[in-house]
Write a protein that holds these residues in place. Structure first.
Motif: not given
Length: 353
Positions: A228-232, A302-307
């Protein structure tokens, strides 16, 4: 290597590849797989020597009925997963053949990897961190794999003084505790554990050079990593908690870690196979010893993590399946072994990190 979006197409391409390679005339085999986890990824030569030790006997001869299907390495984690498969149905016990191949690979890994200088983000306790045996055919029983796992751990600790192991799954007799529980008991998740303070199930006091190894057997466990696109990391941990099978509304059989990875956060999922009939037709299923098992599809993860990430304003970078699904692993193993290909992983460059 990270996919740019969605589930890596390599996984789906592999499925069609092995189906076309196998054809309809492939004979059923008694098959066992081991997804050997070693604490090394930055020395390609070391990792490949360990893989080759599984496929080769002494003097460079191929080990009959054995193949190394894949190597998946992550430099940031400093961890590699080597997929070993074995079959010897025309002679007898496939688990024993797998044990010989895995034992040789472990010997080489312990010879080459020194945990005293190991660095990496991923939790680990041993140079050989995990030795799981998985039955790949309906007529291979978990009890067989559990018995062979115990024998393998005993032989390994006798062969290399200073090595030690804990059991999990069907090798953990009589409790049959799962890997996650055993790892908690061994303080695996902290990574800073002093292994000399741990009481192993087999072997002597753990040596700091070799560390501690988990050895066991269970229905197939697939690894699916989503970036996922974060460093947090706090966001990653919230996503991981909501995704876990132990959380209400989570996905069955999914165990999750959120780890910093290459300037982002990776949601690293162990996807356990769950006993019973699949809840929907599109959920993959297979038989072990006459019992039905299923696992969550990678696309659903994938879908769950995206949501879940989207609720925090974070997008998904991509998904990679580490190695293979259970069906892919069985199909590729049948093909590679029938063709006498000991180092099948050399044909699988598209799935290496």
């Amino acid at each position: 290597m990270r996919a740019t979006s969605g589930v890596s197409s390599a996984s789906f391409q592999r499925t069609s590849n092995w189906k076309s390679q196998m054809g309809s005339s492939a004979a059923a085999r008694r098959l066992v797989a081991c997804l050997l986890n070693i604490s090394e990824a930055r020395s390609r030569d070391t990792v490949e020597k360990v893989a080759r030790a599984a496929a080769c006997k002494q003097y460079g001869r191929w080990r009959e009925g054995t193949t190394v299907l894949n190597i998946f390495s992550d430099r940031g984690y400093n961890r590699s997963v080597i997929t070993i498969a074995a079959s010897l149905d025309h002679i007898g016990d496939p688990a024993a053949v797998a044990g010989e191949a895995v034992l040789s690979a472990c010997e080489e890994a312990f010879r080459l990897i020194d945990m005293r200088g190991h660095t990496g983000v991923h939790p680990c306790l041993g140079a050989v961190d995990l030795v799981p045996l998985y039955p790949l055919g309906g007529d291979v029983r978990l009890e067989e794999c559990g018995t062979e796992a115990r024998a393998l751990a005993t032989r390994l600790t006798e062969l290399i003084p200073g090595t030690s192991a804990f059991y999990f799954g069907s090798a953990d007799v009589p409790l049959h505790r799962g890997l996650a529980q055993r790892r908690k008991e061994m303080d695996w998740f902290r990574k800073t554990t002093d292994v000399s303070c741990i009481q192993p199930d087999v072997g002597g006091k753990p040596d700091s050079r070799y560390g501690l190894t988990g050895v066991g057997a269970s229905p197939y466990v697939m690894n699916c990593n989503v970036t996922i696109n974060t460093e947090d990391l706090s966001i990653g941990r919230k996503v991981a908690t909501a995704l876990r099978g132990s959380t209400p509304g989570g996905l069955p059989g999914v165990q999750v870690l959120a780890l910093p990875h290459e300037g982002a956060v990776e949601i690293a999922c162990n996807v356990e196979s769950v006993q019973g009939d699949p809840p929907a037709e599109h959920w993959p299923s297979f038989s072990v010893g006459g019992a039905m098992f299923y696992h969550v599809p990678a696309t659903m993860i994938s879908d769950h993590i995206a949501k879940l990430a989207g609720k925090h304003g974070v997008g998904m970078v991509g998904t990679v399946v580490v190695g293979f699904t259970p069906r892919e692993c069985r199909g590729l193993a049948e093909h590679a072994i029938s063709q006498g290909i000991g180092e099948y992983w050399r044909q699988q460059h598209s799935v290496r990190m």
